[in-house]
Design a protein around this motif. Structure first.
Motif, mmCIF file in Angstrom:
data_model
loop_
_atom_site.group_PDB
_atom_site.id
_atom_site.type_symbol
_atom_site.label_atom_id
_atom_site.label_comp_id
_atom_site.label_asym_id
_atom_site.label_seq_id
_atom_site.Cartn_x
_atom_site.Cartn_y
_atom_site.Cartn_z
ATOM 1 N N VAL A 1 -39.952 17.315 55.399
ATOM 2 C CA VAL A 1 -38.633 17.609 54.816
ATOM 3 C C VAL A 1 -38.281 16.622 53.709
ATOM 4 C CG1 VAL A 1 -36.162 17.732 55.311
ATOM 5 C CG2 VAL A 1 -37.784 18.746 56.892
ATOM 6 N N LEU A 2 -38.488 15.329 53.940
ATOM 7 C CA LEU A 2 -38.133 14.337 52.932
ATOM 8 C C LEU A 2 -38.981 14.503 51.674
ATOM 9 C CD1 LEU A 2 -36.330 12.005 52.205
ATOM 10 C CD2 LEU A 2 -38.001 10.460 53.215
ATOM 11 N N LYS A 3 -40.258 14.790 51.834
ATOM 12 C CA LYS A 3 -41.133 14.944 50.670
ATOM 13 C C LYS A 3 -40.701 16.137 49.823
ATOM 14 C CE LYS A 3 -45.881 15.410 49.160
ATOM 15 N NZ LYS A 3 -47.277 15.536 49.545
ATOM 16 N N ARG A 4 -40.372 17.247 50.470
ATOM 17 C CA ARG A 4 -40.029 18.446 49.691
ATOM 18 C C ARG A 4 -38.595 18.421 49.179
ATOM 19 N NH1 ARG A 4 -40.692 21.612 54.999
ATOM 20 N NH2 ARG A 4 -38.549 21.903 55.697
ATOM 21 N N ASN A 5 -37.747 17.584 49.751
ATOM 22 C CA ASN A 5 -36.347 17.557 49.324
ATOM 23 C C ASN A 5 -35.923 16.252 48.660
ATOM 24 O OD1 ASN A 5 -35.328 20.181 50.207
ATOM 25 N ND2 ASN A 5 -35.937 19.451 52.217
ATOM 26 N N GLY A 6 -36.771 15.239 48.699
ATOM 27 C CA GLY A 6 -36.409 13.947 48.113
ATOM 28 C C GLY A 6 -35.997 14.040 46.649
ATOM 29 N N PRO A 7 -36.812 14.646 45.789
ATOM 30 C CA PRO A 7 -36.416 14.742 44.378
ATOM 31 C C PRO A 7 -35.119 15.534 44.173
ATOM 32 C CG PRO A 7 -38.764 15.142 44.611
ATOM 33 C CD PRO A 7 -38.192 15.107 45.998
ATOM 34 N N VAL A 8 -34.938 16.602 44.947
ATOM 35 C CA VAL A 8 -33.713 17.407 44.816
ATOM 36 C C VAL A 8 -32.497 16.586 45.246
ATOM 37 C CG1 VAL A 8 -32.513 19.463 45.683
ATOM 38 C CG2 VAL A 8 -34.934 19.594 45.098
ATOM 39 N N CYS A 9 -32.636 15.838 46.321
ATOM 40 C CA CYS A 9 -31.512 15.016 46.786
ATOM 41 C C CYS A 9 -31.207 13.889 45.802
ATOM 42 C CB CYS A 9 -31.789 14.475 48.183
ATOM 43 S SG CYS A 9 -31.669 15.776 49.434
ATOM 44 N N ALA A 10 -32.234 13.316 45.187
ATOM 45 C CA ALA A 10 -32.009 12.286 44.174
ATOM 46 C C ALA A 10 -31.258 12.867 42.979
ATOM 47 C CB ALA A 10 -33.337 11.680 43.726
ATOM 48 N N LEU A 11 -31.650 14.051 42.549
ATOM 49 C CA LEU A 11 -30.970 14.724 41.452
ATOM 50 C C LEU A 11 -29.530 15.072 41.832
ATOM 51 C CD1 LEU A 11 -31.360 15.752 38.594
ATOM 52 C CD2 LEU A 11 -32.206 17.893 39.553
ATOM 53 N N THR A 12 -29.344 15.517 43.066
ATOM 54 C CA THR A 12 -27.997 15.827 43.560
ATOM 55 C C THR A 12 -27.126 14.578 43.556
ATOM 56 O OG1 THR A 12 -28.872 17.632 44.922
ATOM 57 C CG2 THR A 12 -26.711 16.770 45.519
ATOM 58 N N ALA A 13 -27.700 13.441 43.929
ATOM 59 C CA ALA A 13 -26.939 12.188 43.908
ATOM 60 C C ALA A 13 -26.514 11.831 42.479
ATOM 61 C CB ALA A 13 -27.764 11.060 44.521
ATOM 62 N N LEU A 14 -27.395 12.064 41.513
ATOM 63 C CA LEU A 14 -27.031 11.802 40.111
ATOM 64 C C LEU A 14 -25.892 12.723 39.674
ATOM 65 C CD1 LEU A 14 -30.525 11.295 38.442
ATOM 66 C CD2 LEU A 14 -28.773 9.565 38.910
ATOM 67 N N PHE A 15 -25.974 13.992 40.057
ATOM 68 C CA PHE A 15 -24.881 14.914 39.754
ATOM 69 C C PHE A 15 -23.601 14.441 40.443
ATOM 70 C CE2 PHE A 15 -27.841 18.002 38.042
ATOM 71 C CZ PHE A 15 -27.068 18.714 37.134
ATOM 72 N N GLY A 16 -23.734 13.962 41.671
ATOM 73 C CA GLY A 16 -22.562 13.451 42.400
ATOM 74 C C GLY A 16 -21.881 12.310 41.661
ATOM 75 N N LEU A 17 -22.683 11.399 41.122
ATOM 76 C CA LEU A 17 -22.107 10.302 40.327
ATOM 77 C C LEU A 17 -21.402 10.840 39.091
ATOM 78 C CD1 LEU A 17 -24.952 7.631 40.545
ATOM 79 C CD2 LEU A 17 -22.662 7.500 41.565
ATOM 80 N N GLY A 18 -22.031 11.819 38.453
ATOM 81 C CA GLY A 18 -21.405 12.431 37.281
ATOM 82 C C GLY A 18 -20.107 13.135 37.635
ATOM 83 N N PHE A 19 -20.106 13.878 38.733
ATOM 84 C CA PHE A 19 -18.882 14.567 39.176
ATOM 85 C C PHE A 19 -17.781 13.552 39.489
ATOM 86 C CE2 PHE A 19 -20.945 18.709 40.981
ATOM 87 C CZ PHE A 19 -21.382 19.032 39.698
ATOM 88 N N TRP A 20 -18.159 12.464 40.146
ATOM 89 C CA TRP A 20 -17.182 11.428 40.462
ATOM 90 C C TRP A 20 -16.605 10.837 39.174
ATOM 91 C CZ3 TRP A 20 -17.801 6.116 39.443
ATOM 92 C CH2 TRP A 20 -16.775 5.315 39.926
#
Length: 183
Positions: free
Chosen positions: A70-89
């Motif tokens: 799960v972490l391998k297949r979702n790690g990059p997506v979650c990292a990108l989501t975190a960047l979007f989260g910072l932008g949204f904030w």
């Protein structure tokens, strides 16, 4: 009565923000998927190994991604989501729109993987959501895998792909990019 109207109005606004957030995440999943399929090079430093190669290899072995951790297949997506989260904030979008976009974006890969699973491996509630088009269905996603991988890029819902394909949005983007490359 005024209080009821205010609550009803607020509920409609929140529902619209949630729907908008999910559709925004779906569009972003399509843009990233299109970019990877069209321009991704597995030899690109860092991104090639962690993002481009696994996604490009997915076309040769569509179910292999479901077998990876799960972490391998979702790690990059979650990292990108975190960047979007910072932008949204940063822009003050941590509201129903932003939170629903972040949640849908973080789940994009898992929803995509569900579209590849055999029927017997998908819970009934997932099949119901897929049948409704609220999440990516195997039938719709198969259209991406049948041919040149040049359509149906969005990986969260079945809602945007038909319109984006009909309007040739990604072909127009390619034309713009190629035009800029000639300048």
């Amino acid at each position: 009565m005024d209080g009821f109207l205010e609550i009803s109005t607020m509920a409609l606004i929140i529902a619209a923000q949630i729907a908008g957030g999910v559709l925004f995440a779906d569009l972003m999943s399509g843009v990233f998927h299109w970019y990877i399929d069209t321009y991704g090079d597995p030899r690109t430093p860092v991104l090639g190994r962690w993002i481009f190669a696994p996604n490009i290899n997915h076309h040769a072995e569509p179910l292999k991604c479901a077998r990876s951790p799960v972490l391998k297949r979702n790690g990059p997506v979650c990292a990108l989501t975190a960047l979007f989260g910072l932008g949204f904030w940063a822009v003050g979008w941590l509201n129903a729109f932003g939170v629903s976009a972040l949640i849908a974006g973080a789940l994009a890969n898992e929803i995509h993987i569900l579209s590849h699973q055999p029927r017997r491996r998908r819970p009934n509630w997932v099949q119901a959501l897929q049948k409704s088009g609220l999440i990516l269905s195997p039938k719709q996603h198969w259209r991406h895998h049948s041919g040149a991988y040049d359509q149906r890029y969005c990986t969260i819902t079945d809602l945007l792909n038909p319109a984006l394909d009909r309007l040739r949005v990604f072909r127009i983007l390619e034309g713009l990019i190629e035009g800029l490359g000639r300048l």
